[in-house]
Design a protein around this motif. Structure first.
Motif, PDB file in Angstrom:
ATOM      1  N   ILE A 188       0.853  -1.181   0.000  1.00 26.54           N
ATOM      2  CA  ILE A 188       0.000   0.000   0.000  1.00 26.54           C
ATOM      3  C   ILE A 188       0.894   1.239   0.000  1.00 26.54           C
ATOM      4  CG2 ILE A 188      -1.768   1.263   1.270  1.00 26.54           C
ATOM      5  CD1 ILE A 188      -2.414  -1.699   2.397  1.00 26.54           C
ATOM      6  N   ILE A 189       0.953   1.923  -1.141  1.00 26.89           N
ATOM      7  CA  ILE A 189       1.840   3.076  -1.279  1.00 26.89           C
ATOM      8  C   ILE A 189       1.022   4.257  -1.799  1.00 26.89           C
ATOM      9  CG2 ILE A 189       3.949   3.938  -2.361  1.00 26.89           C
ATOM     10  CD1 ILE A 189       4.913   1.114  -2.566  1.00 26.89           C
ATOM     11  N   PRO A 190       0.665   5.181  -0.910  1.00 27.22           N
ATOM     12  CA  PRO A 190      -0.216   6.274  -1.339  1.00 27.22           C
ATOM     13  C   PRO A 190       0.467   7.262  -2.283  1.00 27.22           C
ATOM     14  CG  PRO A 190       0.085   6.262   1.066  1.00 27.22           C
ATOM     15  CD  PRO A 190       1.005   5.249   0.499  1.00 27.22           C
ATOM     16  N   ASP A 191       1.780   7.419  -2.191  1.00 27.22           N
ATOM     17  CA  ASP A 191       2.454   8.451  -2.967  1.00 27.22           C
ATOM     18  C   ASP A 191       3.098   7.833  -4.197  1.00 27.22           C
ATOM     19  OD1 ASP A 191       3.543  11.348  -2.869  1.00 27.22           O
ATOM     20  OD2 ASP A 191       5.274  10.102  -3.348  1.00 27.22           O
TER      21      ASP A 191
ATOM     22  N   THR B 145       6.982   7.804  -4.429  1.00 26.19           N
ATOM     23  CA  THR B 145       7.619   6.772  -3.614  1.00 26.19           C
ATOM     24  C   THR B 145       7.527   5.421  -4.316  1.00 26.19           C
ATOM     25  OG1 THR B 145       6.820   8.003  -1.718  1.00 26.19           O
ATOM     26  CG2 THR B 145       7.755   5.851  -1.281  1.00 26.19           C
TER      27      THR B 145
ATOM     28  N   ILE C 271       2.568  10.050   4.577  1.00 30.11           N
ATOM     29  CA  ILE C 271       2.038   9.715   3.252  1.00 30.11           C
ATOM     30  C   ILE C 271       3.189   9.452   2.278  1.00 30.11           C
ATOM     31  CG2 ILE C 271       0.781  10.626   1.271  1.00 30.11           C
ATOM     32  CD1 ILE C 271      -0.989  12.097   3.328  1.00 30.11           C
ATOM     33  N   ILE C 272       4.155  10.350   2.257  1.00 31.21           N
ATOM     34  CA  ILE C 272       5.255  10.191   1.297  1.00 31.21           C
ATOM     35  C   ILE C 272       6.082   8.954   1.643  1.00 31.21           C
ATOM     36  CG2 ILE C 272       7.310  11.281   0.313  1.00 31.21           C
ATOM     37  CD1 ILE C 272       6.016  13.955   0.931  1.00 31.21           C
TER      38      ILE C 272
ATOM     39  N   CYS D 265       5.106   6.217   3.137  1.00 36.97           N
ATOM     40  CA  CYS D 265       4.277   5.019   3.345  1.00 36.97           C
ATOM     41  C   CYS D 265       4.334   4.536   4.776  1.00 36.97           C
ATOM     42  CB  CYS D 265       4.666   3.835   2.477  1.00 36.97           C
ATOM     43  SG  CYS D 265       5.243   4.199   0.890  1.00 36.97           S
TER      44      CYS D 265
END
Lengths: 565, 325
Positions: free
Chosen positions: A241-244, A247, B268-269, B271
């Motif tokens: 799960i990687i929101p950005d 990244t 957020i950045i 993770c």
């Protein structure tokens, strides 16, 4: 014997050129991919956003499925089916070799449970029910024997087979939750993962909130290769799960993950690394869905304030077809594609995406970027430009309106800015306003106090599923929603097409109808389409059987993907 | 009034404060247009009736006051409500993430205080010498660097040179490690986000500490102590430091509140599986009860932090208790 040097060179060149050399399939290995946010539920019926449906898509299967290449409906949990001469009674013959993860066989009872007890249950709100009812009437679902199910439809329903890709749920796993009226809260993210019982190629092994979802190979999976070998090949599939997205890209380059979605702006960074980092970038085609400008054509008055929803002066411009066509000619699609997607995009003219296959009409009227033509159309409509370059209508009102976009979608704001600068060259004053998504929805769906909006909607293969947008009674008929009777002749024709198209079982006749719908939409421009990005995926070359499509994404055939040794 | 009574009174006030805060946020969440199910309205395949059914299920059609009283009543009875998005109790959604955010914030808090305080003292003692000047320049540079930007640079550096994990909290093989290796693994993952999170706070805290120390060193009683012939190290580390440190204790109380909310962007950045991205989506999509629960938690921490800071202050500074009694 000496091989000719040139022949050898050509042979080597060919080897290098082909991205994936042919290799033997082998079992084992793992695939690490990403998902943008946590799943919200593991329950496929209450799932309503992409992360949850991605997970549900691995675990659950429907009676039918779509061939990812041809988009044709093919058998899945049902071996085959037949239909009576009226086209309303469908009989499905289930496979006998399908097992749930816990070893129990899949039978007609599970199908009946899914439809009668879950989808048609008035206590359970779900989007599936909207697809699976016709004019408010559900399908009648009956058991003929343990492996035969009969669906009786109130009237003919052309998208029926496609709708039968609805995931089937296990009766033994969920019956108690339905009886105690707890279904809406069942199989949420707090459920122990081994209680989630599906029929898919992989079962859920672990879920760490905010970190990862781990799937393991289902050893009892029913699907076999053409040669009869068991599927799936992979032992493990991990969704990090990687929101950005930045990244995710770094992790991909670093080798931590095996596949990543690529945007046009990432392409120049990734492409040179292909050989060194052992991956290949697949261009799957135009994205599904749409990006468009809609002008408010709602001529009604607010019943509470008795004021018109739209300023009558603005409404008179928007209703003018030449005004809308002038705007269409002022959209510089090639430039938008260049700036936003670094060239990886498609101009959109039809309501359906070029990727949607059979029903897509490529020959609709297109509006090339031409400001002179736009100016001529405005002149024809009675608009005049004054000495300062401001555009006025025949009554002398200066042309000025608000163009709304949703906050957060940087792409659409950029599209708006490019379009505004061109409209200003035509003499219009356009105020680009960014609203929070919820405020925008309230304006579009409830208060109707907007002039113009840049928006996108999801799309698909089946044109009928856009009925809510194109039928004049629809709530998403944005420019003039929920009409009791169609306001214009072309809207009347669209209603007829949608009412007939859903009843027409002959594919060719259906195609003719929906071609006409796309032609009308492009002629009348209630919404003015802009551009679609190209769906691209970078995937490591050690994986075989890859076939990314815009509809299914890179891993729609997860069970067939293997790691070459 | 005894200290115990004081604390009790403060706690009562805290509860009143929490009630007020919760009402205002609840009200603000509802006066902005739309509700959680708006995103469903924009889906061509979902009908108006389905959206209404959802709104009924979650009592979104009732008057605001009724909704609030319903919610606060449940909270008092220990039921913090359901998340619209996840369909499970908010306590479950927050649970593990709360702890993860806590780890990151505590790490950053410790690093910040452990580095900034000595640096501040050092700079004050070397007032206007080159150490002080260099520290000033570095502090201002650090203060003006946005933490997310620093984080992205750190991540690129780590990706280029390797050595440190690129975001996340655990290695893929975390489950197979023994407990010692597990701690090392988490610590390794902590390094990058902690640096990004701490740098600006170190800079600002260092400046505050330096200023306080300089102020105290100019006081008459320091001069008096020097005149009495007390050794310089005793003057600085016992008399001056204690007085210079007092205002920072109040600050520490406030830091308590930001333990849960201070790191959203970094999480957020990076993770980091904390509350950051969860809360951002919750606020934007109006998942009301999830937002309310985390706000209430931050509020509780703020009040506890303040009470603790006050107790500490009375212990460290006899003047405060003297003045009150």
């Amino acid at each position: 014997m000496h091989a000719k040097p040139t022949a050898v060179l050509i042979f080597i060149a060919l080897l290098c050129a082909s991205p994936i050399p042919a290799r033997a399939q082998s079992y084992g290995g793992e695939l690490v991919v990403t998902v943008g946010s946590d799943p919200k539920t593991f329950n496929p019926i209450t799932a309503s956003e992409t992360s949850s449906s991605t997970v549900a898509g691995v675990l659950f299967e429907g009676l039918t499925t779509e061939d990812p290449k041809t988009f044709e409906v093919i058998p899945n949990l049902a071996n085959h089916w037949d239909v009576d001469s009226q086209g309303t009674t469908w009989t499905f013959y289930l496979r006998h070799d399908v097992q749930w993860f816990d070893g129990k066989p899949l039978t007609a009872d599970d199908v009946l449970f899914t439809f009668n007890d879950c989808i048609y249950n008035p206590d359970i709100p779900s989007s599936s029910r909207d697809v699976l009812t016709i004019e408010g009437k559900p399908f009648k679902v009956e058991k003929i024997d343990a492996y035969i199910v009969r669906f009786t439809l109130p009237v003919k329903f052309a998208p029926f087979l496609r709708a039968m890709s609805q995931p089937i749920l296990p009766k033994h796993g969920l019956e108690r939750a339905v009886q105690s009226k707890k279904f809406n809260f069942t199989w949420g993210i707090d459920t122990p993962v081994h209680e989630i019982v599906g029929t898919g190629p992989f079962y859920l092994d672990q879920y760490l909130p905010g970190e990862k979802i781990v799937f393991k190979r289902n050893p009892h999976y029913w699907k076999k290769t053409a040669k009869g070998d068991a599927l799936p090949y992979l032992d493990k599939v991990i969704y990090l799960i990687i929101p950005d997205s930045n990244t995710a890209l770094l992790k991909f380059i670093d080798g931590e993950i095996d596949a990543v979605g690529v945007s046009g702006t990432d392409y120049p960074l990734l492409k040179p690394l292909e050989g060194q980092k052992h991956f290949h970038i697949y261009e799957a085609g135009a994205d599904f869905g749409s990006n468009f400008i809609a002008l408010n054509l709602n001529f009604r008055t607010n019943p509470k304030t008795h004021a018109p929803y739209v300023d009558p002066i603005k409404l008179s411009w928007f209703k003018n077809l030449n005004f809308r066509r002038a705007i269409a000619h002022a959209i510089d699609k090639p430039q938008i594609i260049q700036i936003l997607f670094k060239g990886f995009g498609y101009p959109q003219n039809s309501p359906m995406s070029p990727s949607s296959g059979y029903f897509y009409n490529a020959h609709v009227k297109s509006y090339e970027y031409d400001l002179n033509k736009a100016a001529a159309l405005l002149k024809e409509a009675g608009f005049v430009k004054d000495a300062q370059g401001h555009l006025h209508d025949a009554q002398g009102h200066a042309v000025e309106f608000n163009l709304l976009t949703a906050a957060g979608g940087a792409e659409r704001t950029q599209i708006g800015a490019i379009i505004r600068s061109d409209l200003e060259r035509l003499g219009m004053k356009v105020n680009l306003l960014t609203l929070e998504f919820n405020s925008l929805v309230t304006k579009l769906m409830a208060t109707y106090d907007w002039d113009a909006v840049i928006l996108g909607l999801t799309g698909g293969i089946e044109p009928h599923f856009g009925k809510n947008v194109w039928h004049s009674s629809g709530g998403l008929h944005l420019w003039n929603p929920r009409q009791s009777a169609p306001a214009t002749d072309w809207e009347k024709r669209l209603d007829e097409i949608y009412d007939q198209g859903v009843q027409e079982l002959d594919q060719v006749k259906r195609k003719t109808l929906y071609d006409e719908f796309q032609t009308i939409a492009a002629e009348q421009l209630p919404v003015i389409y802009t551009v679609l990005n190209t769906d691209m995926y970078a995937i490591r070359t050690r994986f075989g059987n890859l076939n990314p499509t815009p509809m299914g994404g890179p891993f729609h055939n997860l069970e067939e993907i293997y790691v070459s040794q | 009034m005894s200290l115990n009574n004081q604390v009790f009174l403060r706690m009562i006030w805290g509860v009143v404060l929490l009630l007020g805060m919760s009402f205002i946020t609840f009200f603000l969440m509802h006066v902005t247009p739309g509700n959680f199910f708006d995103s469903l309205k924009m889906n061509p395949q979902i009908s108006q009736e389905t959206v209404m059914r959802y709104e009924q299920l979650y009592h979104l059609n009732e008057p605001l006051m009724v909704q609030y009283l319903h919610w606060i009543g449940n909270v008092i009875r220990g039921d913090w409500g359901y998340s619209f998005y996840y369909n499970v109790p908010v306590t479950h959604v927050l649970g593990a993430r709360l702890w993860n955010t806590f780890i990151l914030s505590i790490a950053s808090l410790c690093v910040t205080w452990a580095i900034a305080i000595p640096l501040g003292i050092w700079a004050a003692l070397r007032h206007n010498q080159w150490v002080d000047k260099i520290l000033s320049v570095v502090s201002f540079a650090a203060l003006s660097t946005p933490s997310f930007f620093l984080l992205i640079i750190l991540l690129y550096a780590a990706s280029h040179w390797g050595g440190l994990p690129l975001g996340g909290m655990h290695s893929p093989n975390y489950e197979d490690l023994n407990w010692g290796q597990k701690i090392v693994d988490v610590l390794r993952h902590l390094i990058i986000p902690t640096i990004a999170l701490s740098l600006a706070s170190i800079a600002s805290l260092q400046r505050i500490m330096r200023g306080n120390m300089l102020g105290v060193l100019k006081q008459q009683y320091i001069l008096a102590a020097r005149a009495k012939g007390i050794s310089e190290s005793r003057i600085i580390y016992v008399h001056a430091l204690r007085n210079a440190f007092n205002p920072l204790i109040t600050l520490l109380g406030y830091e308590f509140a930001s333990l849960l909310s201070g790191a959203a962007l970094i999480e957020i950045i990076c993770c980091w599986p904390g509350m950051g991205s969860l809360l951002l989506t919750a606020v934007r999509s109006k998942d009301v009860y999830l937002v309310m629960a985390s706000l209430l938690l931050s509020g509780i921490l703020l009040i506890i932090g303040n009470v603790c800071a006050d107790i500490l202050l009375t212990r460290l500074d006899p003047r405060i208790t003297d003045a009150k009694s």
